[in-house]
Design a protein around this motif. Structure first.
Motif, PDB file in Angstrom:
ATOM      1  N   ALA A   1       7.287  11.739  11.106  1.00  0.00           N
ATOM      2  CA  ALA A   1       7.144  10.162  11.692  1.00  0.00           C
ATOM      3  C   ALA A   1       8.341  10.110  12.509  1.00  0.00           C
ATOM      4  O   ALA A   1       8.404   9.280  13.325  1.00  0.00           O
ATOM      5  N   ALA A   2       9.576  10.864  12.581  1.00  0.00           N
ATOM      6  CA  ALA A   2      10.468  10.838  13.280  1.00  0.00           C
ATOM      7  C   ALA A   2      10.074  11.327  14.728  1.00  0.00           C
ATOM      8  O   ALA A   2      10.730  11.035  15.859  1.00  0.00           O
ATOM      9  N   GLN A   3       8.982  11.942  14.810  1.00  0.00           N
ATOM     10  CA  GLN A   3       8.480  12.327  16.305  1.00  0.00           C
ATOM     11  C   GLN A   3       9.495  12.947  17.146  1.00  0.00           C
ATOM     12  O   GLN A   3       9.611  12.537  18.323  1.00  0.00           O
ATOM     13  N   PRO A   4      10.269  14.075  16.840  1.00  0.00           N
ATOM     14  CA  PRO A   4      11.312  14.556  17.554  1.00  0.00           C
ATOM     15  C   PRO A   4      10.574  15.251  18.712  1.00  0.00           C
ATOM     16  O   PRO A   4       9.617  15.913  18.790  1.00  0.00           O
ATOM     17  N   ARG A   5      11.286  15.247  19.938  1.00  0.00           N
ATOM     18  CA  ARG A   5      10.652  15.685  21.317  1.00  0.00           C
ATOM     19  C   ARG A   5      11.923  16.227  22.125  1.00  0.00           C
ATOM     20  O   ARG A   5      12.911  15.494  22.363  1.00  0.00           O
ATOM     21  N   SER A   6      11.911  17.509  22.329  1.00  0.00           N
ATOM     22  CA  SER A   6      13.049  18.284  23.085  1.00  0.00           C
ATOM     23  C   SER A   6      13.115  17.767  24.411  1.00  0.00           C
ATOM     24  O   SER A   6      12.160  17.642  24.930  1.00  0.00           O
ATOM     25  N   GLY A   7      14.372  17.738  24.859  1.00  0.00           N
ATOM     26  CA  GLY A   7      14.661  17.386  26.373  1.00  0.00           C
ATOM     27  C   GLY A   7      15.209  16.035  26.721  1.00  0.00           C
ATOM     28  O   GLY A   7      14.307  15.319  26.634  1.00  0.00           O
ATOM     29  N   ILE A   8      16.379  16.164  27.387  1.00  0.00           N
ATOM     30  CA  ILE A   8      16.941  14.964  27.903  1.00  0.00           C
ATOM     31  C   ILE A   8      17.575  15.229  29.045  1.00  0.00           C
ATOM     32  O   ILE A   8      18.188  16.542  29.435  1.00  0.00           O
ATOM     33  N   MET A   9      17.148  14.492  29.926  1.00  0.00           N
ATOM     34  CA  MET A   9      17.586  14.719  31.529  1.00  0.00           C
ATOM     35  C   MET A   9      18.514  13.778  31.962  1.00  0.00           C
ATOM     36  O   MET A   9      18.344  12.492  31.870  1.00  0.00           O
ATOM     37  N   SER A  10      19.671  14.137  32.331  1.00  0.00           N
ATOM     38  CA  SER A  10      20.745  13.121  33.116  1.00  0.00           C
ATOM     39  C   SER A  10      20.637  13.555  34.689  1.00  0.00           C
ATOM     40  O   SER A  10      21.027  14.380  35.135  1.00  0.00           O
ATOM     41  N   VAL A  11      20.290  12.235  35.184  1.00  0.00           N
ATOM     42  CA  VAL A  11      19.885  12.251  36.688  1.00  0.00           C
ATOM     43  C   VAL A  11      21.099  11.566  37.412  1.00  0.00           C
ATOM     44  O   VAL A  11      21.363  10.597  37.007  1.00  0.00           O
ATOM     45  N   LEU A  12      21.311  12.106  38.719  1.00  0.00           N
ATOM     46  CA  LEU A  12      22.255  11.405  39.701  1.00  0.00           C
ATOM     47  C   LEU A  12      21.478  10.297  40.679  1.00  0.00           C
ATOM     48  O   LEU A  12      20.242  10.469  40.834  1.00  0.00           O
ATOM     49  N   ARG A  13      22.181   9.170  40.740  1.00  0.00           N
ATOM     50  CA  ARG A  13      21.585   8.186  41.823  1.00  0.00           C
ATOM     51  C   ARG A  13      22.063   8.467  43.067  1.00  0.00           C
ATOM     52  O   ARG A  13      22.300   7.396  43.857  1.00  0.00           O
ATOM     53  N   HIS A  14      23.014   9.488  43.282  1.00  0.00           N
ATOM     54  CA  HIS A  14      23.821   9.649  44.636  1.00  0.00           C
ATOM     55  C   HIS A  14      23.857  11.384  44.669  1.00  0.00           C
ATOM     56  O   HIS A  14      23.776  11.892  43.753  1.00  0.00           O
ATOM     57  N   ASP A  15      23.883  11.800  45.643  1.00  0.00           N
ATOM     58  CA  ASP A  15      23.857  13.056  46.010  1.00  0.00           C
ATOM     59  C   ASP A  15      25.162  13.786  45.903  1.00  0.00           C
ATOM     60  O   ASP A  15      26.342  13.736  46.472  1.00  0.00           O
ATOM     61  N   ASP A  16      25.126  14.900  44.618  1.00  0.00           N
ATOM     62  CA  ASP A  16      26.432  15.268  44.004  1.00  0.00           C
ATOM     63  C   ASP A  16      26.071  16.515  43.223  1.00  0.00           C
ATOM     64  O   ASP A  16      26.514  16.491  42.178  1.00  0.00           O
ATOM     65  N   GLY A  17      25.352  17.550  43.804  1.00  0.00           N
ATOM     66  CA  GLY A  17      24.864  18.547  43.099  1.00  0.00           C
ATOM     67  C   GLY A  17      26.128  19.447  42.442  1.00  0.00           C
ATOM     68  O   GLY A  17      26.153  20.137  41.609  1.00  0.00           O
ATOM     69  N   HIS A  18      26.996  19.448  43.606  1.00  0.00           N
ATOM     70  CA  HIS A  18      28.115  20.584  43.410  1.00  0.00           C
ATOM     71  C   HIS A  18      28.957  20.051  41.968  1.00  0.00           C
ATOM     72  O   HIS A  18      29.410  20.856  41.145  1.00  0.00           O
ATOM     73  N   ALA A  19      29.152  18.664  41.955  1.00  0.00           N
ATOM     74  CA  ALA A  19      29.649  18.151  40.428  1.00  0.00           C
ATOM     75  C   ALA A  19      28.747  18.703  39.234  1.00  0.00           C
ATOM     76  O   ALA A  19      29.582  19.100  38.397  1.00  0.00           O
ATOM     77  N   LEU A  20      27.683  18.517  39.621  1.00  0.00           N
ATOM     78  CA  LEU A  20      26.686  18.930  38.261  1.00  0.00           C
ATOM     79  C   LEU A  20      26.749  20.178  37.950  1.00  0.00           C
ATOM     80  O   LEU A  20      26.930  20.678  36.781  1.00  0.00           O
ATOM     81  N   LYS A  21      26.562  21.060  38.951  1.00  0.00           N
ATOM     82  CA  LYS A  21      26.910  22.703  38.583  1.00  0.00           C
ATOM     83  C   LYS A  21      28.188  23.172  38.272  1.00  0.00           C
ATOM     84  O   LYS A  21      28.171  23.739  37.369  1.00  0.00           O
ATOM     85  N   ALA A  22      29.223  22.284  38.704  1.00  0.00           N
ATOM     86  CA  ALA A  22      30.572  22.451  37.995  1.00  0.00           C
ATOM     87  C   ALA A  22      30.598  22.213  36.464  1.00  0.00           C
ATOM     88  O   ALA A  22      31.060  22.860  35.649  1.00  0.00           O
ATOM     89  N   TYR A  23      29.868  20.954  36.239  1.00  0.00           N
ATOM     90  CA  TYR A  23      29.860  20.433  34.833  1.00  0.00           C
ATOM     91  C   TYR A  23      29.237  21.601  34.036  1.00  0.00           C
ATOM     92  O   TYR A  23      29.594  21.946  32.842  1.00  0.00           O
ATOM     93  N   ALA A  24      27.920  21.960  34.358  1.00  0.00           N
ATOM     94  CA  ALA A  24      27.344  22.886  33.706  1.00  0.00           C
ATOM     95  C   ALA A  24      27.877  24.178  33.415  1.00  0.00           C
ATOM     96  O   ALA A  24      27.709  24.859  32.345  1.00  0.00           O
ATOM     97  N   GLY A  25      28.676  24.567  34.258  1.00  0.00           N
ATOM     98  CA  GLY A  25      29.312  25.821  34.159  1.00  0.00           C
ATOM     99  C   GLY A  25      30.499  25.812  33.256  1.00  0.00           C
ATOM    100  O   GLY A  25      30.680  26.580  32.529  1.00  0.00           O
ATOM    101  N   GLN A  26      31.360  24.501  33.375  1.00  0.00           N
ATOM    102  CA  GLN A  26      32.156  24.513  32.372  1.00  0.00           C
ATOM    103  C   GLN A  26      31.566  24.375  30.760  1.00  0.00           C
ATOM    104  O   GLN A  26      32.445  25.057  30.053  1.00  0.00           O
TER     105      GLN A  26
END
Length: 433
Positions: free
Chosen positions: A117-142
């Motif tokens: 009944a907890a109905q777990p479902r995998s996957g959470i997406m954190s999205v940017l509302r401004h263009d800054d892919g470089h910062a996201l890649k750096a954070y994922a690498g860290q």
């Protein structure tokens, strides 16, 4: 003792009412608060063979634990750099590992207890509302380097393939994080505590506590519990029973709404089962529920509870601004809840005095930290670890009372303004700069 009218209440798998405490009882540990932190503490102690009694003023999961967004993901409400500045770099790394452990703990509990009944479902997406892919890649690498923790980086086109909004740019997807029905999870944990011999009393608000001697006494209107250990695991609805706890947090209201059944309309905007959160400091979070038939959307905070219907109007404006194709989607239900926030924006976990424990200030941290806090306090009571001491730098600092609430509201408005400025349409000369 009715639950507030939320989507979770309407989809309860079990609505058993537990009797209030009557008379005097004795146990090893009395726990005040039947939310996620208190129930996790009780579960771990009961698993170790300890006698536990949980006192809940309303119903199991009545507060924020049972009416939130249902996100279970690592991290805290404040960023790692600030945590490191307060606690040190090594402690900050250990704290982040604890938050990952909290995610794994909740997932494993669902498996162990078979909580469908907890109905777990995998996957959470954190999205940017401004263009800054470089910062996201750096954070994922860290995270990959420091914690061997993988996040999937998504380019703008990949994001917009499943979130049909021109407001979004890049994203990080966490395949290990998940979302669930929090109230059904809590009620299943309560059933397991009782199966192991623990006692849970609803409608049993603590009105008096004697905590100075070796035997702790907590009284309700109709009874009292005598125990060697006392745990106070209350959040935004904490009363004045323990003054230091009441002074150490700010009660902050947040708001959630759920849509009517409209699977085809919702699918025009959102074609993923991931839960979504944006990167704004005062951001929105949402996920498709009820097998794709409804959209649950949350966000906004206020320092005093406002009309859920009025705030739902603001949430709806955010939704339609993000997804104009959902303009015809009607709101069926809206609700609010009080979270507890500390001034330092970290959970408050520790020992108030010998045999008296506290767990509070989980606002903004998600279900992972709330659950792992209960696990840590149980470990300490059982003499298994002193990992709770990692939270020592984040003590019961006075939150400022009414002045603190005013500052919090001003800070929220400031963050909203910063978000607006960062996302505003840029002139060509600004883009070149």
């Amino acid at each position: 003792m009715a639950y507030p009218d939320t989507y979770y209440r309407r989809t309860l798998a079990d609505d058993t009412v537990r009797p209030p405490l009557r008379g005097v009882c004795e146990c090893d540990t009395v726990i005040v608060g039947g939310g996620l932190a208190g129930l996790t503490t009780a579960l771990q102690l009961a698993r170790a063979g300890r006698q536990v009694v949980v006192l809940e003023a309303q119903r199991v999961g009545f507060g924020a634990s049972g009416r939130n967004g249902g996100f279970v993901s690592p991290g805290f409400a404040t960023d790692g750099d600030r945590i490191a500045a307060m606690a040190g770099a090594e402690a900050a790394q250990k704290l982040h590992r604890l938050s990952i452990e909290g995610v794994d703990f909740v997932r494993q509990t669902i498996r162990d207890l078979d909580i469908e009944a907890a109905q777990p479902r995998s996957g959470i997406m954190s999205v940017l509302r401004h263009d800054d892919g470089h910062a996201l890649k750096a954070y994922a690498g860290q995270l990959a380097r420091d914690f061997d923790y993988r996040l999937d980086y998504l380019e703008r086109d990949q994001v917009r393939a499943v979130l049909h909004s021109d407001r979004y740019y890049q994203a990080l997807r966490d395949p290990n994080a998940f979302h669930m029905h929090p109230l059904n999870y809590l009620r299943a944990v309560a059933v397991e505590i009782e199966r192991l011999g623990g006692r849970i009393h609803e409608g049993s608000g603590a009105v008096h506590a004697e905590l100075r001697s070796a035997e702790k006494i907590v009284r309700t209107d109709r009874g009292e519990v005598r125990a060697r250990q006392a745990v106070f695991a209350t959040g935004g609805y904490t009363g004045p029973l323990v003054a230091r706890l009441k002074r150490a947090f700010l009660p902050i209201a947040t708001y959630v709404m759920v849509s009517e059944e409209a699977p085809e309309l919702i699918a025009r905007a959102i074609t993923t089962t991931d839960a979504i959160g944006d990167n704004r400091r005062a951001g929105d979070y949402y996920r498709v529920v009820d097998g794709g038939k409804r959209l649950l959307w949350g966000g906004r905070i206020t320092t005093r509870t406002a009309s859920p219907a009025a705030l739902a109007g603001e949430l709806r404006r955010e939704m339609v601004t993000t997804y104009p194709q959902l303009e015809q989607l009607k709101t069926e239900l809206a609700w609010s809840g009080l979270m507890s926030y500390a001034r330092h924006l970290m959970p408050q976990i520790g020992e108030l005095q010998p045999g008296v424990w506290y767990l509070t200030a989980f606002g903004g941290h998600g279900l992972n930290s709330t659950a792992v806090a209960g696990k840590l306090v149980a470990e300490a009571i059982l003499g298994e670890s002193d990992r709770y001491r990692l939270f020592a730098p984040f003590g019961l600092a006075w939150a400022g009372g009414p002045a603190g609430l005013a500052v919090a509201q001003l800070t929220y408005w400031k963050l909203q303004a910063q978000d607006w400025w960062r996302e505003r349409p840029r002139r060509p000369q600004e883009l070149k700069a």
